[in-house]
Design a protein around this motif. Structure first.
Motif, PDB file in Angstrom:
ATOM      1  N   PRO A  83       0.840  -1.203   0.000  1.00 37.73           N
ATOM      2  CA  PRO A  83       0.000   0.000   0.000  1.00 37.73           C
ATOM      3  C   PRO A  83       0.871   1.248   0.000  1.00 37.73           C
ATOM      4  N   ALA A  84       0.410   2.250  -0.667  1.00 38.33           N
ATOM      5  CA  ALA A  84       1.149   3.509  -0.730  1.00 38.33           C
ATOM      6  C   ALA A  84       1.139   4.156   0.652  1.00 38.33           C
ATOM      7  N   PRO A  85       2.273   4.703   1.054  1.00 43.29           N
ATOM      8  CA  PRO A  85       2.297   5.357   2.369  1.00 43.29           C
ATOM      9  C   PRO A  85       1.397   6.585   2.349  1.00 43.29           C
ATOM     10  N   PRO A  86       0.741   6.853   3.454  1.00 43.79           N
ATOM     11  CA  PRO A  86      -0.144   8.018   3.476  1.00 43.79           C
ATOM     12  C   PRO A  86       0.670   9.302   3.319  1.00 43.79           C
ATOM     13  N   LEU A  87       0.165  10.174   2.511  1.00 48.75           N
ATOM     14  CA  LEU A  87       0.832  11.451   2.303  1.00 48.75           C
ATOM     15  C   LEU A  87       0.511  12.390   3.457  1.00 48.75           C
ATOM     16  N   ALA A  88       1.543  13.046   3.909  1.00 47.83           N
ATOM     17  CA  ALA A  88       1.328  14.027   4.973  1.00 47.83           C
ATOM     18  C   ALA A  88       0.607  15.222   4.363  1.00 47.83           C
ATOM     19  N   GLN A  89      -0.502  15.551   4.924  1.00 49.13           N
ATOM     20  CA  GLN A  89      -1.280  16.657   4.411  1.00 49.13           C
ATOM     21  C   GLN A  89      -0.696  17.968   4.915  1.00 49.13           C
ATOM     22  N   ALA A  90      -0.336  18.823   3.983  1.00 47.88           N
ATOM     23  CA  ALA A  90       0.147  20.148   4.358  1.00 47.88           C
ATOM     24  C   ALA A  90      -1.054  20.969   4.789  1.00 47.88           C
ATOM     25  N   PRO A  91      -0.863  21.813   5.771  1.00 45.59           N
ATOM     26  CA  PRO A  91      -2.003  22.634   6.185  1.00 45.59           C
ATOM     27  C   PRO A  91      -2.461  23.515   5.030  1.00 45.59           C
ATOM     28  N   SER A  92      -3.750  23.690   4.940  1.00 42.74           N
ATOM     29  CA  SER A  92      -4.293  24.501   3.855  1.00 42.74           C
ATOM     30  C   SER A  92      -3.896  25.954   4.051  1.00 42.74           C
ATOM     31  N   LEU A  93      -4.077  26.707   3.001  1.00 42.08           N
ATOM     32  CA  LEU A  93      -3.748  28.125   3.049  1.00 42.08           C
ATOM     33  C   LEU A  93      -4.607  28.839   4.089  1.00 42.08           C
ATOM     34  N   GLN A  94      -5.861  28.424   4.182  1.00 37.17           N
ATOM     35  CA  GLN A  94      -6.773  29.030   5.159  1.00 37.17           C
ATOM     36  C   GLN A  94      -6.300  28.731   6.578  1.00 37.17           C
ATOM     37  N   GLN A  95      -5.843  27.493   6.821  1.00 35.18           N
ATOM     38  CA  GLN A  95      -5.351  27.140   8.152  1.00 35.18           C
ATOM     39  C   GLN A  95      -4.087  27.929   8.496  1.00 35.18           C
ATOM     40  N   GLN A  96      -3.210  28.092   7.510  1.00 32.41           N
ATOM     41  CA  GLN A  96      -1.996  28.869   7.739  1.00 32.41           C
ATOM     42  C   GLN A  96      -2.339  30.328   8.037  1.00 32.41           C
ATOM     43  N   ALA A 131      -5.885  43.667   5.742  1.00 37.35           N
ATOM     44  CA  ALA A 131      -5.699  42.285   6.190  1.00 37.35           C
ATOM     45  C   ALA A 131      -7.010  41.511   6.081  1.00 37.35           C
ATOM     46  N   GLY A 132      -8.124  42.161   6.419  1.00 40.09           N
ATOM     47  CA  GLY A 132      -9.424  41.503   6.278  1.00 40.09           C
ATOM     48  C   GLY A 132      -9.738  41.178   4.828  1.00 40.09           C
ATOM     49  N   SER A 133      -9.394  42.078   3.918  1.00 44.15           N
ATOM     50  CA  SER A 133      -9.626  41.827   2.489  1.00 44.15           C
ATOM     51  C   SER A 133      -8.777  40.660   1.998  1.00 44.15           C
ATOM     52  N   ILE A 134      -7.556  40.602   2.463  1.00 41.99           N
ATOM     53  CA  ILE A 134      -6.669  39.494   2.064  1.00 41.99           C
ATOM     54  C   ILE A 134      -7.214  38.176   2.598  1.00 41.99           C
ATOM     55  N   ARG A 135      -7.698  38.162   3.825  1.00 44.35           N
ATOM     56  CA  ARG A 135      -8.291  36.932   4.385  1.00 44.35           C
ATOM     57  C   ARG A 135      -9.484  36.491   3.553  1.00 44.35           C
ATOM     58  N   SER A 136     -10.318  37.447   3.106  1.00 51.77           N
ATOM     59  CA  SER A 136     -11.467  37.105   2.249  1.00 51.77           C
ATOM     60  C   SER A 136     -11.000  36.532   0.920  1.00 51.77           C
ATOM     61  N   ALA A 137      -9.945  37.112   0.362  1.00 49.19           N
ATOM     62  CA  ALA A 137      -9.410  36.606  -0.906  1.00 49.19           C
ATOM     63  C   ALA A 137      -8.857  35.194  -0.740  1.00 49.19           C
ATOM     64  N   ILE A 138      -8.239  34.902   0.395  1.00 50.26           N
ATOM     65  CA  ILE A 138      -7.733  33.543   0.654  1.00 50.26           C
ATOM     66  C   ILE A 138      -8.895  32.558   0.729  1.00 50.26           C
ATOM     67  N   ALA A 139      -9.995  32.972   1.340  1.00 50.00           N
ATOM     68  CA  ALA A 139     -11.171  32.090   1.431  1.00 50.00           C
ATOM     69  C   ALA A 139     -11.745  31.813   0.036  1.00 50.00           C
ATOM     70  N   GLN A 140     -11.676  32.796  -0.862  1.00 45.88           N
ATOM     71  CA  GLN A 140     -12.220  32.610  -2.210  1.00 45.88           C
ATOM     72  C   GLN A 140     -11.258  31.850  -3.116  1.00 45.88           C
ATOM     73  N   GLU A 143      -5.945  28.337  -3.285  1.00 44.26           N
ATOM     74  CA  GLU A 143      -4.697  27.851  -3.874  1.00 44.26           C
ATOM     75  C   GLU A 143      -3.711  28.981  -4.156  1.00 44.26           C
ATOM     76  N   ALA A 144      -4.069  30.214  -3.910  1.00 49.44           N
ATOM     77  CA  ALA A 144      -3.222  31.373  -4.202  1.00 49.44           C
ATOM     78  C   ALA A 144      -2.266  31.632  -3.040  1.00 49.44           C
ATOM     79  N   ALA A 145      -1.108  30.995  -3.078  1.00 51.38           N
ATOM     80  CA  ALA A 145      -0.140  31.080  -1.978  1.00 51.38           C
ATOM     81  C   ALA A 145       0.427  32.486  -1.817  1.00 51.38           C
ATOM     82  N   PHE A 146       0.454  33.267  -2.882  1.00 54.61           N
ATOM     83  CA  PHE A 146       1.010  34.617  -2.771  1.00 54.61           C
ATOM     84  C   PHE A 146       0.197  35.483  -1.806  1.00 54.61           C
ATOM     85  N   LEU A 147      -1.094  35.130  -1.627  1.00 54.86           N
ATOM     86  CA  LEU A 147      -1.928  35.906  -0.703  1.00 54.86           C
ATOM     87  C   LEU A 147      -1.448  35.755   0.746  1.00 54.86           C
ATOM     88  N   LEU A 148      -0.947  34.565   1.079  1.00 55.93           N
ATOM     89  CA  LEU A 148      -0.443  34.351   2.439  1.00 55.93           C
ATOM     90  C   LEU A 148       0.793  35.222   2.684  1.00 55.93           C
TER      91      LEU A 148
END
Length: 173
Positions: A83-96, A131-140, A143-148
């Motif tokens: 069986p393939a080893p489980p991949l470690a899930q990187a925290p999502s951008l929202q979690q970060q 900062a609030g606008s950037i958080r909203s953009a991350i929620a939308q 996958e946009a890592a540059f927002l973090l």
């Protein structure tokens, strides 16, 4: 006083030095003697021995190779796939972003807002809105890592501006 005037005695001494230096002839004699002795002390290297080819050795090597290849194929066919080893899930951008915001709010909690100079308050509110606008953009766009990175810079700027506002208040009192 000219720069060259200061160093004239030194320059004259440097010009008086010989352009090239040759080692004494005795040094070359010593080197030649040491090399000759090293050649005499080293035992001669025998020429490589020629091996007689044995036809059965080549056939035996081919048979062993075929046997190993067959054994490997048989065990591969018999064994179930691992069986393939489980991949470690990187925290999502929202979690970060949440972790970053938590650390930022913790740092701000240590600073009483009434101690910040009044002229800094509008800029601080503008950075909080950004900062609030950037958080909203991350929620939308999760996958946009540059927002973090942009959120990190905004929080860092907000904290730096708050420190400057505190410094102005403390220096005026």
């Amino acid at each position: 006083m000219n720069h060259d005037d200061i160093h004239d005695p030194l320059a004259a001494r440097l010009r008086a030095l010989p352009r090239e230096r040759q080692p004494p002839a005795a040094a070359w004699q010593h080197i030649a003697t040491a090399m000759a002795q090293a050649q005499c002390e080293r035992p001669p290297v025998p020429p490589p021995a020629r091996r007689r080819r044995r036809p059965f050795a080549l056939a035996a090597a081919a048979a062993v190779g075929a046997l190993l290849l067959g054994a490997g194929w048989w065990t591969h066919e018999q064994a179930p796939p691992a069986p393939a080893p489980p991949l470690a899930q990187a925290p999502s951008l929202q979690q970060q972003a949440d972790v970053l915001a938590h650390a930022y709010h913790g740092a701000l909690a240590a600073i009483p807002p009434e101690r910040v100079a009044d002229e800094y308050v509008p800029a601080l509110h503008e950075l909080d809105a950004s900062a609030g606008s950037i958080r909203s953009a991350i929620a939308q766009s999760p996958e946009a890592a540059f927002l973090l990175d942009q959120l990190r810079r905004t929080y860092a700027l907000r904290l730096e501006l708050t420190r400057q506002g505190l410094a102005v208040t403390e220096s005026s009192t």
